[in-house]
Design a protein around this motif. Sequence first.
Motif, mmCIF file in Angstrom:
data_model
loop_
_atom_site.group_PDB
_atom_site.id
_atom_site.type_symbol
_atom_site.label_atom_id
_atom_site.label_comp_id
_atom_site.label_asym_id
_atom_site.label_seq_id
_atom_site.Cartn_x
_atom_site.Cartn_y
_atom_site.Cartn_z
ATOM 1 N N SER A 15 0.826 -1.212 0.000
ATOM 2 C CA SER A 15 0.000 0.000 0.000
ATOM 3 C C SER A 15 0.859 1.261 0.000
ATOM 4 C CB SER A 15 -0.864 -0.043 1.279
ATOM 5 O OG SER A 15 -1.562 1.151 1.486
ATOM 6 N N LEU A 17 3.134 4.358 0.181
ATOM 7 C CA LEU A 17 4.509 4.685 -0.205
ATOM 8 C C LEU A 17 5.280 3.436 -0.616
ATOM 9 C CD1 LEU A 17 5.409 7.320 2.580
ATOM 10 C CD2 LEU A 17 4.297 7.678 0.374
ATOM 11 N N ASP A 36 4.600 -7.717 3.376
ATOM 12 C CA ASP A 36 3.530 -6.975 4.046
ATOM 13 C C ASP A 36 2.672 -7.960 4.820
ATOM 14 O OD1 ASP A 36 2.225 -3.913 3.175
ATOM 15 O OD2 ASP A 36 1.028 -5.261 4.424
ATOM 16 N N ARG A 37 2.050 -7.486 5.886
ATOM 17 C CA ARG A 37 1.147 -8.399 6.620
ATOM 18 C C ARG A 37 -0.187 -8.536 5.894
ATOM 19 N NH1 ARG A 37 -0.515 -4.665 11.815
ATOM 20 N NH2 ARG A 37 -1.550 -3.115 10.563
ATOM 21 N N ASP A 57 4.847 -10.297 9.272
ATOM 22 C CA ASP A 57 4.803 -9.163 10.188
ATOM 23 C C ASP A 57 6.239 -8.685 10.479
ATOM 24 O OD1 ASP A 57 4.588 -7.541 12.478
ATOM 25 O OD2 ASP A 57 2.896 -8.712 13.254
ATOM 26 N N VAL A 58 6.500 -7.407 10.271
ATOM 27 C CA VAL A 58 7.865 -6.905 10.489
ATOM 28 C C VAL A 58 8.298 -6.952 11.957
ATOM 29 C CG1 VAL A 58 7.959 -5.401 8.442
ATOM 30 C CG2 VAL A 58 7.097 -4.472 10.618
ATOM 31 N N CYS A 83 8.979 0.551 4.643
ATOM 32 C CA CYS A 83 7.806 1.445 4.601
ATOM 33 C C CYS A 83 6.693 0.980 5.535
ATOM 34 C CB CYS A 83 7.243 1.549 3.187
ATOM 35 S SG CYS A 83 8.256 2.522 2.072
ATOM 36 N N THR A 144 11.925 4.707 6.512
ATOM 37 C CA THR A 144 10.944 5.798 6.419
ATOM 38 C C THR A 144 10.723 6.441 7.781
ATOM 39 O OG1 THR A 144 9.867 4.599 4.631
ATOM 40 C CG2 THR A 144 8.657 6.442 5.585
ATOM 41 N N TYR A 159 4.164 8.539 18.028
ATOM 42 C CA TYR A 159 4.585 8.515 16.619
ATOM 43 C C TYR A 159 5.908 9.259 16.439
ATOM 44 C CZ TYR A 159 4.138 8.870 11.527
ATOM 45 O OH TYR A 159 4.355 8.771 10.171
ATOM 46 N N LYS A 163 9.539 7.840 15.062
ATOM 47 C CA LYS A 163 10.197 8.353 13.858
ATOM 48 C C LYS A 163 11.518 9.036 14.209
ATOM 49 C CE LYS A 163 7.203 6.747 10.991
ATOM 50 N NZ LYS A 163 7.579 5.655 10.072
ATOM 51 N N GLY A 190 6.449 14.360 4.246
ATOM 52 C CA GLY A 190 5.474 15.288 4.835
ATOM 53 C C GLY A 190 4.104 14.649 4.758
ATOM 54 N N PHE A 192 1.451 12.807 2.512
ATOM 55 C CA PHE A 192 1.282 12.079 1.252
ATOM 56 C C PHE A 192 -0.117 11.495 1.126
ATOM 57 C CE2 PHE A 192 5.140 11.779 -1.308
ATOM 58 C CZ PHE A 192 5.976 12.558 -0.525
ATOM 59 N N THR A 194 -1.942 8.825 0.706
ATOM 60 C CA THR A 194 -1.953 7.359 0.791
ATOM 61 C C THR A 194 -3.180 6.927 1.600
ATOM 62 O OG1 THR A 194 -0.814 7.174 2.903
ATOM 63 C CG2 THR A 194 0.588 7.394 0.949
ATOM 64 N N LEU A 196 -3.319 5.905 4.374
ATOM 65 C CA LEU A 196 -3.183 6.373 5.756
ATOM 66 C C LEU A 196 -3.915 7.705 5.958
ATOM 67 C CD1 LEU A 196 -0.230 5.321 7.639
ATOM 68 C CD2 LEU A 196 -0.645 7.699 8.033
HETATM 69 N N1 LIG Z 1 1.340 8.998 4.205
HETATM 70 C C1 LIG Z 1 1.983 9.971 4.786
HETATM 71 O O1 LIG Z 1 1.628 11.143 4.662
HETATM 72 C C2 LIG Z 1 3.214 9.683 5.621
HETATM 73 C C3 LIG Z 1 3.915 10.770 6.140
HETATM 74 C C4 LIG Z 1 5.046 10.543 6.915
HETATM 75 C C5 LIG Z 1 5.467 9.249 7.144
HETATM 76 N N2 LIG Z 1 4.771 8.210 6.639
HETATM 77 C C6 LIG Z 1 5.254 6.864 6.943
HETATM 78 O O2 LIG Z 1 5.400 6.130 5.744
HETATM 79 C C7 LIG Z 1 5.213 4.748 5.996
HETATM 80 C C8 LIG Z 1 4.199 4.211 4.990
HETATM 81 O O3 LIG Z 1 2.998 4.925 5.158
HETATM 82 P P1 LIG Z 1 1.802 4.859 4.099
HETATM 83 O O4 LIG Z 1 1.156 6.197 4.122
HETATM 84 O O5 LIG Z 1 2.266 4.278 2.833
HETATM 85 O O6 LIG Z 1 0.835 3.844 4.884
HETATM 86 P P2 LIG Z 1 -0.116 2.682 4.352
HETATM 87 O O7 LIG Z 1 -1.031 2.400 5.496
HETATM 88 O O8 LIG Z 1 -0.696 3.030 3.022
HETATM 89 O O9 LIG Z 1 0.888 1.456 4.152
HETATM 90 C C9 LIG Z 1 1.515 0.829 5.223
HETATM 91 C C10 LIG Z 1 1.671 -0.642 4.894
HETATM 92 O O10 LIG Z 1 2.381 -1.250 5.980
HETATM 93 C C11 LIG Z 1 1.793 -2.515 6.237
HETATM 94 N N3 LIG Z 1 2.059 -2.921 7.605
HETATM 95 C C12 LIG Z 1 1.585 -2.338 8.748
HETATM 96 N N4 LIG Z 1 2.019 -2.999 9.809
HETATM 97 C C13 LIG Z 1 2.771 -4.047 9.361
HETATM 98 C C14 LIG Z 1 3.483 -5.091 10.000
HETATM 99 N N5 LIG Z 1 3.508 -5.223 11.334
HETATM 100 N N6 LIG Z 1 4.167 -5.962 9.231
HETATM 101 C C15 LIG Z 1 4.161 -5.846 7.868
HETATM 102 N N7 LIG Z 1 3.490 -4.878 7.224
HETATM 103 C C16 LIG Z 1 2.807 -3.983 7.959
HETATM 104 C C17 LIG Z 1 0.315 -2.308 5.974
HETATM 105 O O11 LIG Z 1 -0.362 -3.532 5.752
HETATM 106 C C18 LIG Z 1 0.336 -1.388 4.747
HETATM 107 O O12 LIG Z 1 0.306 -2.134 3.553
HETATM 108 C C19 LIG Z 1 4.782 4.632 7.464
HETATM 109 O O13 LIG Z 1 5.912 4.327 8.239
HETATM 110 C C20 LIG Z 1 4.304 6.041 7.802
HETATM 111 O O14 LIG Z 1 4.476 6.341 9.160
HETATM 112 C C21 LIG Z 1 3.643 8.389 5.881
#
Ligand SMILES: NC(=O)c1ccc[n+]([C@@H]2O[C@H](COP(=O)([O-])OP(=O)(O)OC[C@H]3O[C@@H](n4cnc5c(N)ncnc54)[C@H](O)[C@@H]3O)[C@@H](O)[C@H]2O)c1
Length: 253
Positions: A15, A17, A36-37, A57-58, A83, A144, A159, A163, A190, A192, A194, A196
Motif C-alpha cells: 500500500s 509509499l 507486508d502483513r 509481520d515486520v 515502509c 521511512t 509517533y 520516527k 510530509g 502524502f 496514501t 493512511l
Molecule cells: N502517508 C503519509 O503522509 C506519511 C507521512 C510521513 C510518514 N509516513 C510513513 O510512511 C510509511 C508508509 O505509510 P503509508 O502512508 O504508505 O501507509 P499505508 O497504510 O498506506 O501502508 C503501510 C503498509 O504497511 C503494512 N504494515 C503495517 N504494519 C505491518 C506489519 N507489522 N508488518 C508488515 N506490514 C505492515 C500495511 O499492511 C500497509 O500495507 C509509514 O511508516 C508512515 O508512518 C507516511
Amino acid sequence: MELQGSSALITGGASGLGAATARALSAEGVRVTVFDRNEEGAKAVAEEIGGNFVAGDVTEPEDCQRAVDQAAEGAPLRVTVNCAGTGWVGRVINRDGSPHDLGAFDFIQKLNVIGTFNVMTRAASAMARTDPGEDGERGVIVNTASVAAFDGQIGQLAYSASKGAVVGMTLPAARDLSVVGIRVLAIAPGLFDTPLLAMLPQEQRDALGQSVLFPKKLGDPAQYGRLVVDISRNSYLNGEVIRLDGGIRMPPK
Ligand SMILES: NC(=O)c1ccc[n+]([C@@H]2O[C@H](COP(=O)([O-])OP(=O)(O)OC[C@H]3O[C@@H](n4cnc5c(N)ncnc54)[C@H](O)[C@@H]3O)[C@@H](O)[C@H]2O)c1
C-alpha cells in the motif's frame, strides 16, 4: 549504483509509499519482493509488477528472515526499503487527566522502530554476503521516518518518538555498514496521499494540502518511489535524512 538485474525488498509494499516504491524500482529492472502483513494487497502489487511477495509481520524476526531470504534468492539484494509503519494519536495526558496508554506507545515503537530494526539488520546481513559492484558498493537501505520526527504535533508523542528513533538510527547504521559498502538513508515524508490519510474527510485533506508551502497539495506516493530510485542510483548519498515535504513545517496542531 546499477539497479538493473538486482533485487529489492520493500516492507509495507502492499500500500501507499511502499507500493509506489515497488512500482518505481520494478520499472528500473529490479526484481522486487513485497513484504507486508496484508497478504492480498502484497500479492496484488507483486502480480502487477511481476515481482514476488511474502506475507508476514515486520515485528516478527522469523517473518523478516523469511522475507530477506526470498528477496536474496536469484539476484543480489541491493535495495531494502522499510515502509511498514503506522501512526497514532494520543497526548501525554488524556482529556480526563489520565496518562497516555503504555500499550499504544509500545505498539507504535514495536512496529515503527523494532520492525525497521528487524528488517534492516537481517537485510544488511544478506546484502553483506553479496559480491560488491563497482567501487565496492553492495547496496542501500532506506528507512521511512516522518516530518513528525522534527515537527511533532499535539497528540504525536508515540509517533514522533518512533520516527525520531528511525532518524537516530541513520548515521550509526551508515557508519556500521560502511565497511561492507552498504549505504543507509532515511526519508522523512510530509503529507502524502496514501490510504493512511484517506481516512480523513475530503475537506480536511484539502486543508492539509493548502498547508504545504509549495506545491499546495498532498504528495504523490510516486514522488516517494522516485526519490528511492534516485537515492539508490546516487552512490554519494549516505547517512542522511531527506525531508520530502514541499517545504512544510508542521504547526503544533
Ligand atoms: N502517508 C503519509 O503522509 C506519511 C507521512 C510521513 C510518514 N509516513 C510513513 O510512511 C510509511 C508508509 O505509510 P503509508 O502512508 O504508505 O501507509 P499505508 O497504510 O498506506 O501502508 C503501510 C503498509 O504497511 C503494512 N504494515 C503495517 N504494519 C505491518 C506489519 N507489522 N508488518 C508488515 N506490514 C505492515 C500495511 O499492511 C500497509 O500495507 C509509514 O511508516 C508512515 O508512518 C507516511
